[in-house]
Design an enzyme around this catalytic site. Structure first.
Site, PDB file in Angstrom:
ATOM      1  N   GLN A 169      21.816 103.508  48.768  1.00 54.65           N
ATOM      2  CA  GLN A 169      22.333 104.839  49.145  1.00 54.65           C
ATOM      3  C   GLN A 169      23.267 104.783  50.349  1.00 54.65           C
ATOM      4  O   GLN A 169      23.995 105.724  50.624  1.00 54.65           O
ATOM      5  CB  GLN A 169      21.159 105.771  49.487  1.00 54.65           C
ATOM      6  CG  GLN A 169      20.257 106.053  48.318  1.00 54.65           C
ATOM      7  CD  GLN A 169      18.866 106.497  48.778  1.00 54.65           C
ATOM      8  OE1 GLN A 169      18.568 107.676  48.798  1.00 54.65           O
ATOM      9  NE2 GLN A 169      18.011 105.561  49.138  1.00 54.65           N
ATOM     10  N   ASP A 208      20.917 110.966  56.094  1.00 53.06           N
ATOM     11  CA  ASP A 208      19.746 111.847  56.077  1.00 53.06           C
ATOM     12  C   ASP A 208      20.105 113.320  56.294  1.00 53.06           C
ATOM     13  O   ASP A 208      19.307 114.199  55.967  1.00 53.06           O
ATOM     14  CB  ASP A 208      18.740 111.431  57.159  1.00 53.06           C
ATOM     15  CG  ASP A 208      18.016 110.137  56.828  1.00 53.06           C
ATOM     16  OD1 ASP A 208      18.334 109.541  55.787  1.00 53.06           O
ATOM     17  OD2 ASP A 208      17.141 109.732  57.603  1.00 53.06           O
ATOM     18  N   MET A 216      16.014 107.887  50.438  1.00 56.37           N
ATOM     19  CA  MET A 216      15.860 107.855  51.893  1.00 56.37           C
ATOM     20  C   MET A 216      15.629 109.263  52.430  1.00 56.37           C
ATOM     21  O   MET A 216      15.873 110.249  51.737  1.00 56.37           O
ATOM     22  CB  MET A 216      17.047 107.175  52.545  1.00 56.37           C
ATOM     23  CG  MET A 216      16.937 105.653  52.514  1.00 56.37           C
ATOM     24  SD  MET A 216      18.223 104.856  53.474  1.00 56.37           S
ATOM     25  CE  MET A 216      17.599 103.166  53.483  1.00 56.37           C
TER      26      MET A 216
HETATM   27  O1  F6P Z   1      18.400 107.168  59.370  1.00 55.98           O
HETATM   28  C1  F6P Z   1      19.048 106.733  58.243  1.00 55.98           C
HETATM   29  C2  F6P Z   1      18.187 105.820  57.453  1.00 55.98           C
HETATM   30  O2  F6P Z   1      18.925 105.450  56.341  1.00 55.98           O
HETATM   31  C3  F6P Z   1      16.812 106.392  57.071  1.00 55.98           C
HETATM   32  O3  F6P Z   1      16.836 107.229  55.965  1.00 55.98           O
HETATM   33  C4  F6P Z   1      16.017 105.134  56.846  1.00 55.98           C
HETATM   34  O4  F6P Z   1      14.643 105.342  57.033  1.00 55.98           O
HETATM   35  C5  F6P Z   1      16.553 104.218  57.882  1.00 55.98           C
HETATM   36  O5  F6P Z   1      17.865 104.633  58.154  1.00 55.98           O
HETATM   37  C6  F6P Z   1      16.523 102.769  57.460  1.00 55.98           C
HETATM   38  O6  F6P Z   1      16.929 101.995  58.529  1.00 55.98           O
HETATM   39  P1  F6P Z   1      17.148 100.410  58.464  1.00 55.98           P
HETATM   40  O7  F6P Z   1      18.521 100.184  57.919  1.00 55.98           O
HETATM   41  O8  F6P Z   1      17.011  99.972  59.862  1.00 55.98           O
HETATM   42  O9  F6P Z   1      16.115  99.859  57.537  1.00 55.98           O
END
Ligand code: F6P
Length: 343
Positions: A275, A128, A170
């Site tokens: 990603q 991010d 994301m």
């Molecule tokens: O913080 C990084 C990130 O990739 C965000 O962009 C996304 O919302 C989140 O992690 C997704 O997390 P998880 O893998 O727990 O679904």
């Protein structure tokens, strides 16, 4: 020195490349013993670790994910969590811990250091790119490459069918991936959390473009984009076990509304964890290698409570407190430039 290392939070490309660099410089140059903990802070609390050596890190530079595993668990979630960290540190005679993670993992590392439990140095990780005091977190550049390639591919199929493509990337609180990939991929519009959007204006912009004989629009939406108050209803997101909103899916609502308001056939692609997976890009391999070397050198400089950062193409150290004080949002100058391309 005896140096622990952990990877916490969501994974991202380049974690293993950072570990490899820490081990290379630590073992070969400083004569360190590097101890890798399983699953972030969980492994520290549960005394689960393995020694990382130049020999057993072979092949790590290009490998996606993290060989250590990762979780969002932290010691402050448990009554005895901090004491368990203290016990592991004493038992293994740790001189320091390198904490590789995003805002949550770094903040926890800072607290552990401030409370005198362990000496900590941080490395900023997240696709991010929302950590402060550094121009770039590792993993971000790879995510931008992946998103850009997806936009390129969506362009050609959109043109064949004369469709509008909505692609969701994301970006929970910030739109760095969306803006970079949106510009690089020649997106028609990009919607980011920093600037609430009006779906009516989005639809009008697409209609205007198509009326001028330009077809095949690609709209990039950051998963955390928000409509202007009262303009569009989004479904309530689920909350995960760590209290984070589970985002993903806003593109479906945006696409439905574009199709309804413009009459143009619209399709959705949610890139999601694609990603975060796979091999880091050359840029990230380099950045990770430099961050890893910088982190182990920071340990030997006793730069406790500091995080390695990229500033003006130099690897420097900055207080973790400064890095996590507020989320790094999309730079106003870049966003203004981006609008030149987003009709
Ligand atoms: O913080 C990084 C990130 O990739 C965000 O962009 C996304 O919302 C989140 O992690 C997704 O997390 P998880 O893998 O727990 O679904």
């Amino acid at each position: 020195m005896r140096v622990g290392v952990l990877t916490g939070g969501g994974d991202c490309p380049g974690l293993n490349a950072v570990l490899r660099a820490i081990v290379r410089k630590g073992e070969r140059h400083h004569g360190d013993v590097i101890i890798g903990f399983s699953d972030g802070w969980r492994g520290v609390m549960d005394h689960e670790y393995t020694e990382l050596t130049v020999e057993n890190m072979r092949g790590a530079l290009t490998r996606g994910g993290t060989i250590l595993g990762t979780t969002r668990i932290n010691p402050y979630m448990y009554d005895d969590g901090v004491e368990r960290v203290r016990a592991t540190a004493a038992d293994l005679a740790l001189d320091a811990m390198i904490v590789i993670g995003g805002e949550g993992t770094l903040s926890c590392g800072m607290r552990i250091w401030q409370e005198g439990v362990l000496n900590v140095v941080g490395v900023p990780k997240t696709i991010d790119n929302d950590i402060g005091a550094t121009e770039m977190t590792f993993g971000f550049a790879t995510a931008v490459d992946i998103a850009t390639e997806a936009i390129d591919r969506l362009h050609t199929t959109a043109e064949s069918h004369d469709r509008v493509m909505v692609v969701e990337v994301m970006g929970r609180h910030v739109g760095h991936i969306a803006v970079w990939a949106g510009i690089a991929g020649g997106a028609t519009l990009t919607l980011i959390p920093e600037e609430p959007f009006d779906i009516e204006q989005v639809a009008a912009a697409i209609s205007r473009r198509h009326e001028h004989g330009r077809y095949a629009s690609v709209v990039v939406v950051a998963e955390g984009a928000v409509p202007k108050a009262g303009t569009l209803e989004l479904p309530e997101p689920e909350i995960d076990q760590y209290g984070h909103q589970r985002l993903g899916g806003i593109a479906n609502v945006v696409a439905q509304e574009i199709e309804r308001r413009t009459g143009y056939e619209t399709r959705v692609t949610v890139l999601g964890h694609v990603q975060r997976g796979g091999s880091p890009s050359p840029f990230d391999r380099l950045l990770c290698s430099r961050y890893g070397v910088g982190a182990i050198d920071a340990v030997h400089d006793e730069a406790w409570g500091q995080m390695v950062a990229l500033q003006c193409n130099h690897i420097v150290t900055v207080p973790i407190a400064e890095a996590v004080a507020s989320l790094k949002i999309v730079d106003a100058e870049l966003w203004a430039q981006a609008k030149t391309f987003f009709s």
